[in-house]
Design an enzyme around this catalytic site. Structure first.
Site, PDB file in Angstrom:
ATOM      1  N   GLU A   1       0.784  -1.221   0.350  1.00  0.00           N
ATOM      2  CA  GLU A   1       0.064  -0.365   0.009  1.00  0.00           C
ATOM      3  C   GLU A   1       0.852   1.666  -0.671  1.00  0.00           C
ATOM      4  OE1 GLU A   1      -2.726  -0.321  -1.115  1.00  0.00           O
ATOM      5  OE2 GLU A   1      -3.484  -1.872   0.116  1.00  0.00           O
TER       6      GLU A   1
ATOM      7  N   THR B   1       3.033   2.034  -1.315  1.00  0.00           N
ATOM      8  CA  THR B   1       4.531   1.758  -2.594  1.00  0.00           C
ATOM      9  C   THR B   1       4.299   2.369  -3.998  1.00  0.00           C
ATOM     10  OG1 THR B   1       2.599  -0.312  -2.739  1.00  0.00           O
ATOM     11  CG2 THR B   1       4.972   0.067  -0.946  1.00  0.00           C
TER      12      THR B   1
ATOM     13  N   ALA C   1     -16.078   1.964  -3.824  1.00  0.00           N
ATOM     14  CA  ALA C   1     -15.936   1.001  -2.505  1.00  0.00           C
ATOM     15  C   ALA C   1     -14.099   0.219  -2.589  1.00  0.00           C
ATOM     16  CB  ALA C   1     -16.607  -0.296  -1.858  1.00  0.00           C
ATOM     17  N   GLY C   2     -13.645   1.482  -3.448  1.00  0.00           N
ATOM     18  CA  GLY C   2     -12.067   0.304  -3.474  1.00  0.00           C
ATOM     19  C   GLY C   2     -11.950  -0.340  -4.153  1.00  0.00           C
TER      20      GLY C   2
ATOM     21  N   SER D   1     -14.436   0.189  -9.841  1.00  0.00           N
ATOM     22  CA  SER D   1     -15.711   0.011 -10.832  1.00  0.00           C
ATOM     23  C   SER D   1     -15.036   0.556 -11.426  1.00  0.00           C
ATOM     24  CB  SER D   1     -16.201   0.893  -9.765  1.00  0.00           C
ATOM     25  OG  SER D   1     -16.245   2.240 -10.113  1.00  0.00           O
TER      26      SER D   1
ATOM     27  N   GLU E   1      -8.197   7.400 -17.759  1.00  0.00           N
ATOM     28  CA  GLU E   1      -8.881   7.474 -16.735  1.00  0.00           C
ATOM     29  C   GLU E   1      -7.725   9.221 -16.400  1.00  0.00           C
ATOM     30  OE1 GLU E   1     -10.161   5.295 -13.825  1.00  0.00           O
ATOM     31  OE2 GLU E   1     -10.047   6.288 -11.966  1.00  0.00           O
TER      32      GLU E   1
ATOM     33  N   ASP F   1      -4.553  -0.815 -11.180  1.00  0.00           N
ATOM     34  CA  ASP F   1      -5.674  -0.596 -10.839  1.00  0.00           C
ATOM     35  C   ASP F   1      -6.292  -1.464 -12.774  1.00  0.00           C
ATOM     36  OD1 ASP F   1      -6.253   0.517  -8.929  1.00  0.00           O
ATOM     37  OD2 ASP F   1      -7.176   2.031  -9.174  1.00  0.00           O
TER      38      ASP F   1
END
Ligand code: ADP
Ligand code: MG
Length: 382
Positions: free
Chosen positions: A34, A36, A122-123, A126, A159, A171
């Protein structure tokens, strides 16, 4: 109705014809590693069964027509009128057309029907799921022959450059490149990837996701200050990124920093990178007990050194461990969100019940829970 059928039906309603095919791209969750990514370090996400589904067909003109099953809304535009920094759900999809065009790919219009069961915000990413499913579809429909990591980069660029959200590559890499029963090791500097076996069921284990439903509005500002701390620490340590600080002799090295806060921030990043490498080794050695220890150590580091947890995620981790979990940690950017719990399958119900009871007792809403099985990355279904 299953989502593949739902998008098929919505496509027929939109166009009066059948789609060429249906594609799927999953949400993801990060097993360990996390904060990182922006330190040129390592992450270890895996794909979720929850995914975006897209029914799609080419058009001979430059029109794009999209229907969202979940929102009950439609969007229509021509490729020529697309421009960055648009608001709205459709920007994640229109942006893919824009990015592919900008990159020189010869695409025309398309008709699209979208549905997803990746929960929004929600992390679980999506947004990457819907970008990646469309990159996948256009790559097939227009025979573009784009390699998997390049597909992920184009989805990320959508994005960053079109939606205007400054996110890393994890992601989209996870949604595109993951394979069933594996986590994806990603070196955020070299972009080297490795499939790491994550066959929990074979060992009678499982990962329970506990969504604490806590989301903090100050998370963006805290994220920016953590990044600034890391940049300052690496500059003072004379390295390109904290990734370059070896774990050997870490305490002596960090003692040269002028500020205790920077020491703790850098210590989290360096030790977290090592924990990702150790987690890969543990998984390859079938040592899930070790994986659990590393997850719990990661949480302690995020709580004490990086200071990105908050009371709800700390409570969930503490109660899960007391109820017999092999390991537990917050996952995602921090200040709320989801907790991952590694435990024997027979213990999951008791752990979920204990966390729910502790939440209700302390006046919190009952958390949402689901078992996360490492699923396949993006692809064509039919
Ligand atoms: P997350 O952490 O879930 O990725 P983001 O804020 O990055 O959260 O992205 C969520 C946005 O992505 C939504 O607000 C919406 O615009 C778009 N989105 C995600 N899933 C869908 C869907 N099923 N249908 C339409 N838009 C969606
Ligand atoms: Mg997102």
């Amino acid at each position: 109705m299953s989502l593949d059928l739902a998008v098929h039906e919505a496509f027929v309603t939109l166009t009066g014809r059948d789609p060429d095919s249906i594609w799927r791209a999953p949400g993801r969750i990060n097993l360990i590693g996390e904060h990182t990514d922006y330190n040129d370090g390592f992450v270890l996400p895996f794909a979720l069964p929850q995914a975006a589904y897209l029914a799609a067909a080419r058009r001979d003109d430059e029109v794009i027509r999209i229907t969202s099953v979940d929102l009950g809304e439609q969007f229509e535009a021509t490729l020529g009128e697309l421009a960055p920094n648009q608001d709205g759900w459709h920007s994640y999809l229109a942006g893919v057309f824009w990015v592919l065009r900008e990159a020189g790919y010869p695409i025309g219009g398309a008709d699209l029907a979208l549905a997803s069961d990746v929960p929004i915000g929600a992390g679980l990413s999506s947004s990457a799921a819907i970008e990646c499913v469309l990159v996948e579809a256009l790559n097939d429909l227009y025979d573009l022959g784009i390699a998997p990591m390049d597909r992920a980069k184009l989805a990320r660029r959508t994005e960053n450059a079109y939606v205007g959200a400054p996110t890393g590559l994890m992601d989209q890499a996870a949604s595109t490149l993951c394979t069933q029963g594996h986590a994806l090791f990603l070196d955020c500097r070299s972009l080297e990837v490795q499939q790491v076996p994550l066959d929990l069921a074979a060992h009678g284990q499982a990962i329970l996701v506990i969504d604490t439903l806590t989301r903090h509005s100050h998370a963006d500002g805290e994220y920016a200050t953590r990044r600034a701390d890391c940049e300052q620490a690496s500059a003072l340590l004379g390295v390109p990124a904290l990734r370059d600080v070896p774990i050997e002799g870490l305490d002596e090295r960090l003692a040269t920093l002028p500020d205790e806060r920077l020491v703790r921030r850098a210590r989290h990043v360096v030790t977290e990178n090592q924990r990702v490498l150790d987690a890969c080794a543990a998984l390859r050695a079938d040592d899930l007990a070790r994986l659990g220890e590393l997850m719990t150590a990661s949480h302690a580091s995020m709580r004490d050194d990086y200071e990105i947890t908050e009371a709800s995620v700390d409570l969930a981790v503490e109660v899960a461990l007391a109820a017999g979990a092999a390991g537990a940690r917050m996952t995602g950017g921090g200040f709320g969100g989801c907790v991952l719990v590694l435990a024997g399958q027979s213990r999951l119900d008791a752990i979920g019940a204990a966390v729910t009871a502790a939440f209700v007792e302390s006046g919190r809403a009952a958390p949402a829970t689901f078992v996360a099985r490492p699923a396949a990355g993006a692809g064509r279904l039919t």
